[in-house]
Scaffold this active site. Structure first.
Site, PDB file in Angstrom:
ATOM      1  N   LYS A 116      10.104  10.663  -2.627  1.00 25.79           N
ATOM      2  CA  LYS A 116      10.373   9.802  -1.470  1.00 25.79           C
ATOM      3  C   LYS A 116      10.827  10.587  -0.241  1.00 25.79           C
ATOM      4  O   LYS A 116      10.540  10.189   0.885  1.00 25.79           O
ATOM      5  CB  LYS A 116      11.377   8.722  -1.843  1.00 25.79           C
ATOM      6  CG  LYS A 116      10.759   7.719  -2.820  1.00 25.79           C
ATOM      7  CD  LYS A 116      11.614   6.516  -3.076  1.00 25.79           C
ATOM      8  CE  LYS A 116      10.839   5.571  -3.999  1.00 25.79           C
ATOM      9  NZ  LYS A 116      11.515   4.344  -4.310  1.00 25.79           N
ATOM     10  N   GLY A 165      10.345   1.091  -9.812  1.00 27.18           N
ATOM     11  CA  GLY A 165      10.771  -0.064 -10.601  1.00 27.18           C
ATOM     12  C   GLY A 165      12.186  -0.520 -10.315  1.00 27.18           C
ATOM     13  O   GLY A 165      12.833  -1.122 -11.169  1.00 27.18           O
ATOM     14  N   LYS A 202      19.679   3.512   5.362  1.00 24.54           N
ATOM     15  CA  LYS A 202      20.336   2.311   5.889  1.00 24.54           C
ATOM     16  C   LYS A 202      19.903   1.146   5.009  1.00 24.54           C
ATOM     17  O   LYS A 202      18.724   1.022   4.677  1.00 24.54           O
ATOM     18  CB  LYS A 202      19.858   2.092   7.331  1.00 24.54           C
ATOM     19  CG  LYS A 202      20.236   0.764   7.896  1.00 24.54           C
ATOM     20  CD  LYS A 202      21.407   0.903   8.844  1.00 24.54           C
ATOM     21  CE  LYS A 202      21.971  -0.449   9.224  1.00 24.54           C
ATOM     22  NZ  LYS A 202      23.407  -0.577   8.960  1.00 24.54           N
ATOM     23  N   ILE A 204      18.806  -2.347   4.816  1.00 22.40           N
ATOM     24  CA  ILE A 204      18.306  -3.368   5.742  1.00 22.40           C
ATOM     25  C   ILE A 204      18.718  -4.736   5.188  1.00 22.40           C
ATOM     26  O   ILE A 204      18.384  -5.055   4.045  1.00 22.40           O
ATOM     27  CB  ILE A 204      16.756  -3.297   5.859  1.00 22.40           C
ATOM     28  CG1 ILE A 204      16.285  -1.871   6.169  1.00 22.40           C
ATOM     29  CG2 ILE A 204      16.236  -4.303   6.885  1.00 22.40           C
ATOM     30  CD1 ILE A 204      16.578  -1.368   7.544  1.00 22.40           C
ATOM     31  N   LYS A 238       9.396  -7.046  -8.256  1.00 22.85           N
ATOM     32  CA  LYS A 238       8.636  -8.191  -7.762  1.00 22.85           C
ATOM     33  C   LYS A 238       8.412  -9.252  -8.847  1.00 22.85           C
ATOM     34  O   LYS A 238       8.185  -8.907 -10.005  1.00 22.85           O
ATOM     35  CB  LYS A 238       7.273  -7.701  -7.260  1.00 22.85           C
ATOM     36  CG  LYS A 238       7.397  -6.756  -6.091  1.00 22.85           C
ATOM     37  CD  LYS A 238       6.120  -5.966  -5.881  1.00 22.85           C
ATOM     38  CE  LYS A 238       6.360  -4.844  -4.905  1.00 22.85           C
ATOM     39  NZ  LYS A 238       5.263  -3.874  -4.883  1.00 22.85           N
ATOM     40  N   ASN A 291       2.453   3.542  -2.980  1.00 24.47           N
ATOM     41  CA  ASN A 291       2.083   3.559  -4.397  1.00 24.47           C
ATOM     42  C   ASN A 291       0.636   4.014  -4.503  1.00 24.47           C
ATOM     43  O   ASN A 291      -0.261   3.387  -3.937  1.00 24.47           O
ATOM     44  CB  ASN A 291       2.274   2.179  -5.013  1.00 24.47           C
ATOM     45  CG  ASN A 291       3.738   1.841  -5.133  1.00 24.47           C
ATOM     46  OD1 ASN A 291       4.540   2.652  -5.584  1.00 24.47           O
ATOM     47  ND2 ASN A 291       4.112   0.658  -4.701  1.00 24.47           N
ATOM     48  N   ARG A 293      -1.877   3.970  -6.557  1.00 23.24           N
ATOM     49  CA  ARG A 293      -2.571   3.379  -7.710  1.00 23.24           C
ATOM     50  C   ARG A 293      -2.926   1.935  -7.379  1.00 23.24           C
ATOM     51  O   ARG A 293      -2.541   1.425  -6.342  1.00 23.24           O
ATOM     52  CB  ARG A 293      -1.634   3.384  -8.915  1.00 23.24           C
ATOM     53  CG  ARG A 293      -0.317   2.711  -8.557  1.00 23.24           C
ATOM     54  CD  ARG A 293       0.561   2.449  -9.743  1.00 23.24           C
ATOM     55  NE  ARG A 293       1.946   2.278  -9.367  1.00 23.24           N
ATOM     56  CZ  ARG A 293       2.505   1.170  -8.892  1.00 23.24           C
ATOM     57  NH1 ARG A 293       1.765   0.093  -8.706  1.00 23.24           N
ATOM     58  NH2 ARG A 293       3.781   1.110  -8.590  1.00 23.24           N
TER      59      ARG A 293
HETATM   60  P1  ADP Z   1      11.030   1.324  -6.255  1.00 29.65           P
HETATM   61  O1  ADP Z   1      10.247   2.575  -6.082  1.00 29.65           O
HETATM   62  O2  ADP Z   1      12.127   1.411  -7.237  1.00 29.65           O
HETATM   63  O3  ADP Z   1      10.167   0.092  -6.418  1.00 29.65           O
HETATM   64  P2  ADP Z   1      11.352   0.778  -3.455  1.00 29.65           P
HETATM   65  O4  ADP Z   1      11.707   1.842  -2.502  1.00 29.65           O
HETATM   66  O5  ADP Z   1       9.920   0.322  -3.488  1.00 29.65           O
HETATM   67  O6  ADP Z   1      11.827   1.190  -4.894  1.00 29.65           O
HETATM   68  O7  ADP Z   1      12.257  -0.495  -3.225  1.00 29.65           O
HETATM   69  C1  ADP Z   1      12.202  -1.639  -4.062  1.00 29.65           C
HETATM   70  C2  ADP Z   1      12.997  -2.784  -3.473  1.00 29.65           C
HETATM   71  O8  ADP Z   1      14.360  -2.365  -3.244  1.00 29.65           O
HETATM   72  C3  ADP Z   1      12.531  -3.269  -2.108  1.00 29.65           C
HETATM   73  O9  ADP Z   1      11.483  -4.176  -2.185  1.00 29.65           O
HETATM   74  C4  ADP Z   1      13.804  -3.881  -1.558  1.00 29.65           C
HETATM   75  O10 ADP Z   1      14.018  -5.145  -2.134  1.00 29.65           O
HETATM   76  C5  ADP Z   1      14.875  -2.944  -2.050  1.00 29.65           C
HETATM   77  N1  ADP Z   1      15.171  -1.877  -1.056  1.00 29.65           N
HETATM   78  C6  ADP Z   1      14.756  -0.594  -1.097  1.00 29.65           C
HETATM   79  N2  ADP Z   1      15.195   0.104  -0.014  1.00 29.65           N
HETATM   80  C7  ADP Z   1      15.915  -0.764   0.738  1.00 29.65           C
HETATM   81  C8  ADP Z   1      16.634  -0.668   1.984  1.00 29.65           C
HETATM   82  N3  ADP Z   1      16.698   0.472   2.677  1.00 29.65           N
HETATM   83  N4  ADP Z   1      17.216  -1.786   2.448  1.00 29.65           N
HETATM   84  C9  ADP Z   1      17.165  -2.957   1.769  1.00 29.65           C
HETATM   85  N5  ADP Z   1      16.518  -3.115   0.598  1.00 29.65           N
HETATM   86  C10 ADP Z   1      15.906  -2.031   0.077  1.00 29.65           C
END
Ligand code: ADP
Length: 450
Positions: A116, A165, A202, A204, A238, A291, A293
């Site tokens: 990341k 995940g 941050k 959000i 999700k 992602n 894939r």
């Molecule tokens: P993963 O790779 O574990 O799926 P993601 O980076 O895709 O992680 O984030 C998954 C979920 O986590 C997002 O859809 C959101 O709900 C929450 N999330 C991740 N980063 C943030 C952030 N900076 N602020 C608020 N929610 C976040």
């Protein structure tokens, strides 16, 4: 074009790949663990090979066994599905060195987007907005840790650089909680990904999770498709997806779609992938991750565009050119997907494996069900809890909600607990009906522990 594809996966996505391959006139090989002998993907494929015992590490993650199965069966390509080895650069590399095509992007694209921090740095360079955050990994020894957090502004979120995940994430509201949260996130990252590096972003508040499907060909052309809104989540995972998003207008759709295209171009992306963004209440959007894939929620995009993403993915991996542009794509209606997991939503989503004594899938106009289960099938405790995806398409969002309500009434799954009753509740929720949906929707509006 390929002659025979081995599917290095199981369950509904393996069935989905078999369907696409068959429509392209390609033979298929299913692999399976001992317990998965009765899984539908094994029955559907032209051939099947047992590759090992039940634990995923000894079967679906067992690279030497999978490569041997491909060689024995004469497969010229491997489709990794999602999860398991889908984003494993070593696996992609081994496939290529054995002369077997990995149906996915290059090892380089996977590698760059898999970390990341590297992905964030690349995006900043490509002009794609990212969530404000630390320039690299953070540890509790950093002398400037508190200064950095203050500069980013509380609340912050600690995330695993190798994350996935929803694991390895901790939200921090006050300075006092910061060091402990970093240690906890590191421990979870270590046990889940074998890599304890975490970074700070941050947090959000009340964000919308909105993602764009992209497709790239080997000549460097990249197109984006209309977005998917995946804001309904449980524990950052999700649960329900829809397209288009009730939160976007045409101008923001175009802006985000172009940013998604730039993200994919920055890593020379080939085949299908997804660029995920968070959108805040002021409609500012931020790149979160890519992602590399096919995703669980791809059917909503297929339903509203009429594009078969699996067939496109296979054709692009075989070196074919993209035959359309983003501007040619029409939105044909509104689609919603409900993930039916073998879990008990009233007991914090604990898995509910076991025998399905009756399974009746819904049907009728505008309904699609992607599943690998049937009456008499026993869900093993070893793998993902997803047992079916119910997808509805109708001309408007309101009609799609009504259609999904009736599909969920038709769906019968007996013998185990599932997330279906929770989806039925969401479908009659007023906030959902208004399209007022952020990632905190479930705790706030359904479970009521605001
Ligand atoms: P993963 O790779 O574990 O799926 P993601 O980076 O895709 O992680 O984030 C998954 C979920 O986590 C997002 O859809 C959101 O709900 C929450 N999330 C991740 N980063 C943030 C952030 N900076 N602020 C608020 N929610 C976040």
């Amino acid at each position: 074009m390929f002659k025979k594809i081995l599917i290095a996966n199981r369950g509904e996505i393996a069935c989905r790949v078999i369907r696409a391959a068959r429509e392209l006139g390609i033979k298929t090989v299913a692999i399976h663990s001992e317990v998965d002998r009765e899984c539908l993907h094994v029955k559907m494929a032209d051939e099947s090979i047992c590759i090992g015992p039940n634990p995923a590490a000894e079967s679906y993650l067992n690279i030497p066994s999978i490569i041997s199965a491909a060689e024995i069966s004469g497969a010229d390509a491997i489709h990794p599905g999602y999860g398991f080895l889908a984003e494993n650069t070593y696996f992609a590399e081994v496939c290529e060195s054995c002369g077997i095509k990995f149906i996915g992007p290059s090892k380089n694209s996977i590698e760059k987007m898999g970390d990341k921090i590297t992905a964030r740095q690349l995006m900043i360079k490509a002009g794609v907005p990212v969530v404000p955050g630390s320039p690299g990994p953070v540890t509790i020894e950093d002398p400037d840790l508190f200064k950095l957090a203050k500069k980013i502004g509380y609340p912050v979120i600690i995330k695993a650089t190798a994350g996935g995940g929803g694991k390895g994430m901790r939200v921090v509201v006050t300075e006092e909680a910061l060091k402990n949260a970093i240690q906890m996130a590191q421990a979870e990252a270590r046990s889940s990904f074998g890599n304890e590096a975490v970074y700070m972003e941050k947090y959000i508040e009340e964000p919308h999770h909105i993602e764009f499907q992209v497709l790239g060909d080997s000549k460097g052309k990249v197109v984006y498709l209309p977005e998917r809104d995946c804001s309904i989540q449980r524990r950052h995972q999700k649960l329900l997806e829809e397209s288009p998003s009730p939160f976007l207008d045409e101008s923001l759709r175009r802006k985000m779609g172009k940013a998604a295209r730039s993200a994919a171009e920055a890593v020379d992306y080939v085949t299908v992938g997804t660029v995920e963004f968070l959108v805040d209440k002021y409609r500012h959007f931020y790149f979160m991750e890519m992602n590399t894939r096919i995703q669980v929620e791809h059917p909503v995009t297929e339903m509203i565009t009429g594009i078969d993403l699996l067939k496109e993915q296979i054709k692009l991996a075989a070196g074919e050119r993209l035959s359309f542009d983003s501007k040619d794509v029409r939105i044909l209606g509104h689609a919603i997907e409900c993930r039916i997991n073998a879990e008990d939503p009233s007991r914090d989503f604990i898995p509910s494996p076991g025998k399905i004594t009756q399974f009746i899938a819904p049907g009728g106009p505008g309904i699609r069900v992607d599943s690998h289960v049937y009456t008499g099938y026993t869900i093993p405790p070893f793998y993902d809890s997803l047992i079916a995806k119910v997808i509805a398409l109708a001309p408007t969002r309101a009609e799609t909600i009504m259609r999904m309500q009736r599909a969920l009434r038709e769906l019968t799954v007996e013998g185990i607990k599932t997330t279906a009753p929770l989806h039925a509740k969401i479908m009659t929720n007023d906030y959902f009906a208004q399209g007022d949906v952020c990632t905190d929707f479930l705790p706030k509006h359904v479970f009521g522990n605001e």
